[in-house]
Motif scaffolding. Structure first.
Motif, PDB file in Angstrom:
ATOM      1  N   VAL A 178       0.836  -1.200   0.000  1.00  0.00           N
ATOM      2  CA  VAL A 178       0.000   0.000   0.000  1.00  0.00           C
ATOM      3  C   VAL A 178       0.872   1.252   0.000  1.00  0.00           C
ATOM      4  N   THR A 179       1.911   1.252   0.833  1.00  0.00           N
ATOM      5  CA  THR A 179       2.804   2.409   0.934  1.00  0.00           C
ATOM      6  C   THR A 179       3.556   2.651  -0.362  1.00  0.00           C
ATOM      7  N   VAL A 180       4.097   1.590  -0.963  1.00  0.00           N
ATOM      8  CA  VAL A 180       4.842   1.742  -2.218  1.00  0.00           C
ATOM      9  C   VAL A 180       3.933   2.214  -3.334  1.00  0.00           C
ATOM     10  N   TYR A 181       2.710   1.678  -3.378  1.00  0.00           N
ATOM     11  CA  TYR A 181       1.779   2.110  -4.422  1.00  0.00           C
ATOM     12  C   TYR A 181       1.470   3.598  -4.288  1.00  0.00           C
ATOM     13  N   LEU A 182       1.161   4.045  -3.079  1.00  0.00           N
ATOM     14  CA  LEU A 182       0.892   5.463  -2.865  1.00  0.00           C
ATOM     15  C   LEU A 182       2.109   6.305  -3.234  1.00  0.00           C
ATOM     16  N   GLY A 183       3.302   5.861  -2.823  1.00  0.00           N
ATOM     17  CA  GLY A 183       4.509   6.625  -3.099  1.00  0.00           C
ATOM     18  C   GLY A 183       4.814   6.733  -4.583  1.00  0.00           C
ATOM     19  N   LEU A 184       4.741   5.622  -5.309  1.00  0.00           N
ATOM     20  CA  LEU A 184       5.058   5.655  -6.741  1.00  0.00           C
ATOM     21  C   LEU A 184       4.001   6.416  -7.524  1.00  0.00           C
ATOM     22  N   GLN A 185       2.745   6.322  -7.098  1.00  0.00           N
ATOM     23  CA  GLN A 185       1.711   7.120  -7.747  1.00  0.00           C
ATOM     24  C   GLN A 185       1.993   8.604  -7.557  1.00  0.00           C
ATOM     25  N   SER A 186       2.448   8.977  -6.373  1.00  0.00           N
ATOM     26  CA  SER A 186       2.759  10.377  -6.100  1.00  0.00           C
ATOM     27  C   SER A 186       3.996  10.830  -6.871  1.00  0.00           C
ATOM     28  N   VAL A 187       4.974   9.940  -7.052  1.00  0.00           N
ATOM     29  CA  VAL A 187       6.141  10.274  -7.875  1.00  0.00           C
ATOM     30  C   VAL A 187       5.689  10.655  -9.279  1.00  0.00           C
ATOM     31  N   GLN A 188       4.821   9.850  -9.862  1.00  0.00           N
ATOM     32  CA  GLN A 188       4.338  10.125 -11.214  1.00  0.00           C
ATOM     33  C   GLN A 188       3.661  11.495 -11.281  1.00  0.00           C
ATOM     34  N   PHE A 189       2.773  11.745 -10.336  1.00  0.00           N
ATOM     35  CA  PHE A 189       1.998  12.983 -10.381  1.00  0.00           C
ATOM     36  C   PHE A 189       2.886  14.220 -10.236  1.00  0.00           C
ATOM     37  N   TYR A 190       3.709  14.244  -9.197  1.00  0.00           N
ATOM     38  CA  TYR A 190       4.474  15.459  -8.931  1.00  0.00           C
ATOM     39  C   TYR A 190       5.606  15.666  -9.934  1.00  0.00           C
ATOM     40  N   ALA A 191       6.197  14.583 -10.428  1.00  0.00           N
ATOM     41  CA  ALA A 191       7.250  14.726 -11.432  1.00  0.00           C
ATOM     42  C   ALA A 191       6.686  15.302 -12.720  1.00  0.00           C
ATOM     43  N   VAL A 192       5.565  14.765 -13.169  1.00  0.00           N
ATOM     44  CA  VAL A 192       4.982  15.260 -14.426  1.00  0.00           C
ATOM     45  C   VAL A 192       4.364  16.639 -14.235  1.00  0.00           C
ATOM     46  N   SER A 193       3.711  16.879 -13.101  1.00  0.00           N
ATOM     47  CA  SER A 193       3.135  18.201 -12.845  1.00  0.00           C
ATOM     48  C   SER A 193       4.201  19.284 -12.872  1.00  0.00           C
ATOM     49  N   ALA A 194       5.387  18.962 -12.361  1.00  0.00           N
ATOM     50  CA  ALA A 194       6.461  19.959 -12.303  1.00  0.00           C
ATOM     51  C   ALA A 194       6.992  20.308 -13.686  1.00  0.00           C
ATOM     52  N   TRP A 195       7.032  19.333 -14.596  1.00  0.00           N
ATOM     53  CA  TRP A 195       7.752  19.535 -15.849  1.00  0.00           C
ATOM     54  C   TRP A 195       6.902  19.464 -17.109  1.00  0.00           C
ATOM     55  N   LEU A 196       5.608  19.133 -16.987  1.00  0.00           N
ATOM     56  CA  LEU A 196       4.800  18.976 -18.201  1.00  0.00           C
ATOM     57  C   LEU A 196       4.748  20.241 -19.062  1.00  0.00           C
ATOM     58  N   PRO A 197       4.488  21.427 -18.509  1.00  0.00           N
ATOM     59  CA  PRO A 197       4.479  22.608 -19.383  1.00  0.00           C
ATOM     60  C   PRO A 197       5.818  22.842 -20.075  1.00  0.00           C
ATOM     61  N   THR A 198       6.922  22.612 -19.361  1.00  0.00           N
ATOM     62  CA  THR A 198       8.246  22.785 -19.971  1.00  0.00           C
ATOM     63  C   THR A 198       8.489  21.731 -21.045  1.00  0.00           C
ATOM     64  N   LEU A 199       8.109  20.494 -20.751  1.00  0.00           N
ATOM     65  CA  LEU A 199       8.248  19.412 -21.722  1.00  0.00           C
ATOM     66  C   LEU A 199       7.469  19.727 -22.993  1.00  0.00           C
ATOM     67  N   LEU A 200       6.227  20.194 -22.832  1.00  0.00           N
ATOM     68  CA  LEU A 200       5.410  20.510 -23.993  1.00  0.00           C
ATOM     69  C   LEU A 200       5.964  21.718 -24.745  1.00  0.00           C
ATOM     70  N   ALA A 201       6.473  22.702 -23.999  1.00  0.00           N
ATOM     71  CA  ALA A 201       7.076  23.871 -24.658  1.00  0.00           C
ATOM     72  C   ALA A 201       8.278  23.462 -25.499  1.00  0.00           C
TER      73      ALA A 201
END
Length: 408
Positions: free
Chosen positions: A218-241
């Protein structure tokens, strides 16, 4: 636990729900609003991609580091007062980022992250205490997190442009939302059914849950899901630009992802509660991540809306499912509180590494192929964790329910 309860009119209940939604709306914009302005921020401050990624990671790191202090604070000053304090701290952190020194960007982000960490723990506890049937309100709470994130991502750049202000003032605009939530919270927070005291949270022995593979999954699933969200949220506009999408549209697309995520957050908990095993939902989440990340890797400049919506569905559904699994895998409310504290602490600490690692990998390789490939590889352990966490089982526990306490 026996509680002294007061009746509350329908209008008062609506006011409480609106205040809860207002607080929830503030729990993500201070974090995700940084992503759409990272390009201007780096140009103005000279920060490297890794250091800029760290700026988005600091609040997430605080989510894990400060979460254990929330129950203690609530016991000391009262649950509703602690939520109000979290809003004041959030406003202070946002205001601090308005000041010119770069160091204050990090200091403000740290304070804002600590404030959100407190609210992350306190607000669900308040909902559980105040409502006989907290499910619908928790659904609104989860959806509001996504809506707030969508607003922070989509509206920061357009609002700043419309008002003719720079990126720093654009980030500061979210101070208004925090103060508005505080204005809604203060009149109604103490009108509920149990006043002045916080729900009992027993933290001793929480870490011993990690001796059980189910709790680890349960802990690993929550953690890896959060890694995906915050990593992409931080860089998606820059990646798309970097792939040719205008910066303004990048922020809007990140907002679109969070709107789609809000729909998933509303639907998934209800579905999960009706299922003996939640593995089909895990499969949907993983498949959506694979489509979204794979599309961004192979063709970010075309079918962009499809890839962004797929990722948004994955992150909204995945986070709601993670919270639901904490409850479903726990035999008692006390176990759920213990597991939730452990999973959020470790999960958010893990997630904090996502943005700077992706930024450093981008600096090293000069592109986004390797960062996206890394996120795709992380889906493999996420499948393992989610598949195990979603099985029809509950944690073993030797806890005993404390004697009922009465409120004078």
């Amino acid at each position: 636990m026996n509680e002294a309860r007061t009746t509350r009119s329908r209008a008062a209940t609506v006011a409480v729900v609106l205040a809860i939604v207002a607080v929830a709306l503030n729990q993500r914009p201070a974090v995700v609003a940084v992503a759409p302005v990272l390009g201007d921020l780096r140009a103005d401050t000279g920060l490297s991609a890794a250091m800029a990624g760290l700026l988005t990671a600091v609040p997430v790191l605080c989510f894990g580091a400060f979460a254990p202090f929330a129950p203690r604070l609530a016991r000391r000053i009262g649950l509703q007062t602690a939520v109000a304090l979290s809003l004041l701290l959030l406003a202070a952190g946002i205001a601090l980022r308005l000041l010119p020194p770069v160091a204050l960007l990090y200091a403000g982000s740290l304070i804002a992250g600590a404030a959100i960490a407190l609210a992350n723990v306190l607000l669900p506890a308040y909902v559980k205490r105040e409502f006989e049937h907290p499910g619908p309100v928790m659904g609104l709470y989860s959806a509001s997190l996504n809506v707030g994130a969508a607003a922070g991502a989509a509206a920061t750049v357009p609002l700043a442009a419309a008002l003719g202000v720079d990126w720093r003032a654009g980030l500061g605009l979210w101070l208004v939302l925090a103060l508005a939530a505080l204005a809604l919270w203060l009149p109604v927070a103490g009108t509920g059914r149990r006043r002045g005291t916080a729900p009992e949270v027993v933290s001793s022995g929480s870490w011993s849950l990690l001796r059980q593979p189910l709790a680890v999954q349960v802990t690993v699933y929550l953690g890896l899901q959060s890694v995906q969200f915050y990593a992409v949220s931080a860089w998606l506009p820059t990646l798309l630009a970097d792939s040719g999408v205008p910066v303004r549209e990048g922020g809007l697309l990140l907002g679109l992802a969070n709107v789609v995520g809000a729909v998933g957050a509303l639907v998934v908990p209800a579905q999960a509660g009706r299922m003996r095993t939640q593995r089909p939902l895990v499969a949907v989440v993983i498949a959506s991540y694979a489509v979204g990340l794979g599309g961004l890797l192979l063709a970010a400049h075309s079918w962009t809306e499809l890839w962004v919506c797929a990722f948004g569905l994955a992150q909204g559904s995945g986070f709601a499912l993670a919270l639901t699994l904490i409850v479903l895998r726990s035999p008692t409310p006390l176990t759920a509180a213990r597991l939730g504290g452990v999973a959020q602490c470790l999960g958010y600490l893990l997630a904090a590494g996502g943005p700077p690692v992706l930024g450093a990998l981008h600096d090293l390789t000069g592109g986004w192929a390797w960062p996206l490939a890394l996120l795709l590889v992380l889906l493999v352990p996420m499948v393992w964790a989610g598949w195990g966490a979603a099985r029809d089982a509950v944690l073993a526990t030797d806890e005993r329910t404390p004697e009922p306490a009465t409120t004078p």
